[in-house]
Motif scaffolding. Sequence first.
Motif, short mmCIF file in Angstrom:
data_model
loop_
_atom_site.label_atom_id
_atom_site.label_comp_id
_atom_site.label_asym_id
_atom_site.label_seq_id
_atom_site.Cartn_x
_atom_site.Cartn_y
_atom_site.Cartn_z
N ILE A 125 35.79 44.84 13.18
CA ILE A 125 34.70 45.40 13.07
C ILE A 125 34.63 46.75 13.47
N THR A 126 34.28 47.78 13.54
CA THR A 126 33.72 49.02 14.16
C THR A 126 32.33 48.86 14.83
N LEU A 127 32.58 49.13 15.76
CA LEU A 127 30.31 49.65 16.57
C LEU A 127 30.73 51.00 17.14
N VAL A 128 29.91 51.66 16.62
CA VAL A 128 29.27 52.67 18.21
C VAL A 128 28.19 52.61 18.55
N VAL A 129 28.27 53.24 19.85
CA VAL A 129 27.58 52.86 21.15
C VAL A 129 27.09 53.80 22.01
N GLN A 130 26.12 54.04 22.23
CA GLN A 130 25.00 55.28 22.75
C GLN A 130 24.65 54.15 24.30
N THR A 131 25.25 55.07 25.17
CA THR A 131 24.96 54.73 26.79
C THR A 131 23.77 54.84 27.21
N VAL A 132 22.13 54.52 26.58
CA VAL A 132 21.39 54.19 27.14
C VAL A 132 20.75 53.56 27.80
N GLY A 133 21.13 52.40 28.59
CA GLY A 133 20.93 51.69 29.10
C GLY A 133 21.10 50.81 29.85
N LYS A 134 20.68 49.88 31.38
CA LYS A 134 21.85 48.89 31.60
C LYS A 134 22.58 47.94 30.77
N SER A 135 22.42 47.64 29.03
CA SER A 135 23.27 46.40 28.65
C SER A 135 24.05 47.32 28.03
N SER A 136 23.60 48.67 27.36
CA SER A 136 24.67 48.95 26.67
C SER A 136 25.45 50.15 28.10
N LYS A 137 25.21 50.75 28.39
CA LYS A 137 26.74 50.40 29.89
C LYS A 137 27.24 49.62 30.31
N LYS A 138 27.11 48.29 30.51
CA LYS A 138 27.72 47.17 30.59
C LYS A 138 29.20 47.15 29.24
N LEU A 139 28.22 47.40 28.37
CA LEU A 139 29.29 47.21 27.24
C LEU A 139 30.37 48.25 26.98
N ALA A 140 30.08 49.63 27.73
CA ALA A 140 31.01 50.64 27.76
C ALA A 140 31.41 50.66 28.41
N LYS B 219 23.90 35.89 30.66
CA LYS B 219 22.57 36.24 30.87
C LYS B 219 22.60 37.55 30.09
N GLY B 220 23.88 38.01 29.61
CA GLY B 220 23.26 39.48 28.88
C GLY B 220 21.87 39.61 27.82
N GLU B 221 21.70 40.98 27.33
CA GLU B 221 20.74 41.22 27.00
C GLU B 221 21.70 40.71 25.46
N ARG B 222 20.82 41.32 24.47
CA ARG B 222 20.80 40.41 22.83
C ARG B 222 21.02 42.02 22.49
N ILE B 223 21.95 43.20 21.57
CA ILE B 223 22.18 44.16 21.88
C ILE B 223 21.98 43.95 19.89
N PRO B 224 21.03 44.92 18.95
CA PRO B 224 21.59 44.84 17.33
C PRO B 224 22.95 46.35 17.25
N LEU B 225 23.81 45.76 17.02
CA LEU B 225 24.41 47.18 16.65
C LEU B 225 25.19 47.27 15.14
N THR B 226 24.64 48.16 14.25
CA THR B 226 25.38 48.15 12.77
C THR B 226 26.51 47.98 12.52
N ILE B 227 27.53 47.60 12.31
CA ILE B 227 28.38 48.10 11.60
C ILE B 227 29.15 49.02 11.44
N ALA B 228 29.74 49.82 11.82
CA ALA B 228 30.03 51.17 10.87
C ALA B 228 31.28 50.59 10.19
N GLN B 229 32.21 50.10 10.54
CA GLN B 229 33.67 50.39 9.59
C GLN B 229 34.09 48.67 9.85
#
Length: 263
Positions: free
Chosen positions: A59-74, A41-51
């Motif tokens: 693939i490499t993703l860079v994530v900044q924790t700014v909200g609930k969903s990005s924190k769950k990913l982190a 039931k998670g939110e869909r988050i767009p992330l650019t492929i860094a490498q």
Amino acid sequence: MNKIISKEYFSAHVIKLEVEAPRIARSRRAGHFVIIRVGEKGERIPLTIAQADSERGTITLVVQTVGKSSKKLAELEEGDYITDVVGPLGQSTHIERVGTVVCAGGGVGVAPLLPIVEAFHKAGNRVIVVLAARTKDLVILEEQMRAHSDEVIIMTDDGSYGTKGLVTDGVESVIKREEVNLCVTIGPAVMMKFVSLLTKQYNVPTIASLNTIMVDGTGMCGACRITVGGQTKFVCVDGPEFDAHQVDFDEMIMRLGAYREME
């Protein structure tokens, strides 16, 4: 489900994840992004492929924790699985030999800038990178940028590293000393707006990679709509890169704040 192969902290709130995704790794090009989901039931988050590493199938993703969903990913660790990774999505960067390219990145926008820097340099361009951050601890991917460019200029708000000033100061310093044929900018919307205003004064063609609110990633929901040259465009399918001088950044910034209270 996609396994996390490695996890690295760039800072307390910015992490790099190497994720198992062989099909995406094989077909990804500079400028492409993915949409991920943590939990059924998670939110869909767009992330650019860094490498991407086609041999390793990652693939490499860079994530900044700014909200609930990005924190769950982190919170996920090496060996954990991301529920969904869909991509590559969007239009890839148009790469050609144009001359001198200035690539200006701010914050985590530096991550999606890396494959673009690499691609333009490989195509035979002179590539000058301007990295901007509030302080030295928030400068990321400097070493990787130096490996794929002719020069890297560091700008920090507090002067703790590189030169004190804004990204626009770094970009303008290059434009004043030599001919610049193209500028590519990725970062916070306000940053991209002012880079665009600057380069417009000097008649330097500029591409901005936009970071709008996005839900489905296929152009169906309309959440990512923007105005470019007076026409409605969808970042997920028409972008994420557009002629920065044609983008209505004020409208984009207003729409980015639509869910601020909920976040």
